[in-house]
Design an enzyme around this catalytic site. Structure first.
Site, PDB file in Angstrom:
ATOM      1  N   ASP A  40       3.914  -1.838  -3.455  1.00 13.69           N
ATOM      2  CA  ASP A  40       4.002  -0.487  -4.014  1.00 13.69           C
ATOM      3  C   ASP A  40       4.982  -0.588  -5.186  1.00 13.69           C
ATOM      4  O   ASP A  40       6.187  -0.602  -4.983  1.00 13.69           O
ATOM      5  CB  ASP A  40       4.528   0.481  -2.947  1.00 13.69           C
ATOM      6  CG  ASP A  40       4.567   1.914  -3.454  1.00 13.69           C
ATOM      7  OD1 ASP A  40       3.733   2.269  -4.297  1.00 13.69           O
ATOM      8  OD2 ASP A  40       5.452   2.671  -3.004  1.00 13.69           O
TER       9      ASP A  40
ATOM     10  N   GLU B 118      -0.783  -1.133  -5.838  1.00 14.66           N
ATOM     11  CA  GLU B 118      -1.215   0.239  -6.108  1.00 14.66           C
ATOM     12  C   GLU B 118      -1.606   0.373  -7.571  1.00 14.66           C
ATOM     13  O   GLU B 118      -0.906  -0.089  -8.470  1.00 14.66           O
ATOM     14  CB  GLU B 118      -0.093   1.233  -5.770  1.00 14.66           C
ATOM     15  CG  GLU B 118      -0.588   2.666  -5.875  1.00 14.66           C
ATOM     16  CD  GLU B 118       0.434   3.675  -5.371  1.00 14.66           C
ATOM     17  OE1 GLU B 118       0.793   3.599  -4.182  1.00 14.66           O
ATOM     18  OE2 GLU B 118       0.852   4.523  -6.169  1.00 14.66           O
TER      19      GLU B 118
ATOM     20  N   ASP C  70       8.561   3.709   0.393  1.00 14.12           N
ATOM     21  CA  ASP C  70       7.903   2.681  -0.421  1.00 14.12           C
ATOM     22  C   ASP C  70       7.453   1.507   0.448  1.00 14.12           C
ATOM     23  O   ASP C  70       6.446   0.866   0.163  1.00 14.12           O
ATOM     24  CB  ASP C  70       8.853   2.162  -1.498  1.00 14.12           C
ATOM     25  CG  ASP C  70       9.567   3.291  -2.215  1.00 14.12           C
ATOM     26  OD1 ASP C  70       9.183   3.589  -3.340  1.00 14.12           O
ATOM     27  OD2 ASP C  70      10.480   3.885  -1.613  1.00 14.12           O
TER      28      ASP C  70
END
Lengths: 181, 181
Positions: free
Chosen positions: A11, A72, A145
């Site tokens: 992430d 991501e 996260d």
């Protein structure tokens, strides 16, 4: 149900870059192998921060030797104040993986949410709850996260398997081979 | 007049990443040592493209051994269709330089235009014309990304000198030292 695959989810972020390693295959229980956050100081220069992220990711790749990396997908429309840092951190993740010959896949936040909660509009609490349940963790991974990185890895294991089956079918069929990629 | 400095300017982009090396110091004629474009195929995967940019930049750094690297500062507001790729290519440039311990500075497009043409709103043709004149080139560098990379390097030589004088004054004064960063 297919063989196990080990995925590093990333992430991306300059201040906190979430990382999580999950092993599994669709239809079988998933195993968390590691989770954490690579942090860089806000007052450091941008080049230095990217270097710290690179060094952190290299350690995760060395330790866990993932077969796939899921990052991501960042959109320019989102959150203008942080989007550039997010894009730059994601570039470092893609670069580190590609340099080692590890395939990289990008998943959108809504793909990830839909994969682990059933809804592309789920909130962070719901994602964290499902990640905790799916990985059979004693407590929720923190910070958010880190949970998102695990969700990305899970999403990839489940979605990737479908993609791989289609790709394998296409590859094994001489009539469709030219349409691959 | 200060001593000569060798600067690699990088105009980041995924499809075309402009690079230009200029040596000089404020108030003295500038010398172009190299100019070019690192290209990556649009159909390649993003990780592969970033790797090609890294490999290209490493070659430029090996060949020219710049003391400074100047990269165009990317804004989230600009040109949404290409901004993510630009941000990611700039991350690779900052990472390559920082890994070698080479200082990186970011300049905005209007700082660069103002440095070489006197106007922050100059168009590309004007920037190219001034770069050609300032470096005493027989013909304009092409494509435009290459000219922009040279303009960045020139901007850095001229502006960096002013910054360095201020930084040196601040550093040498114990009363201002604590305000540094």
């Amino acid at each position: 149900m297919g063989s196990q695959v080990r995925v590093l989810g990333v992430d991306p972020g300059l201040t906190r870059c979430g990382v999580g390693v999950v092993e599994g295959s669709p239809g079988r229980p998933l195993t968390m192998l590691g989770v954490g956050v690579i942090r860089t100081p806000a007052e450091a220069e941008i080049g230095q921060r990217l270097l710290l992220i690179e060094q952190g990711l290299e350690q995760w790749l060395d330790t866990h030797r993932p077969e796939l990396v899921a990052v991501e997908r960042v959109f320019a429309q989102h959150n203008v104040s942080t989007v550039m840092g997010t894009a730059q951190a994601s570039a470092v993740a893609m670069l580190c993986a590609t340099r080692r010959g590890i395939p990289v896949t990008l998943h959108t936040p809504s793909e990830v949410k839909a994969a682990v909660t059933g809804s592309g509009r789920a909130d962070k609490a719901q994602v964290t709850a499902m990640v905790t349940r799916l990985l059979r963790l004693a407590e929720p991974p923190k910070p958010a996260d880190a949970a998102d990185a695990l969700a990305l890895a899970i999403c990839h294991i489940w979605r990737g398997a479908a993609h791989n089956r289609i790709a394998a079918a296409v590859a094994s069929n001489p009539r469709t081979r030219e349409y691959r990629r």
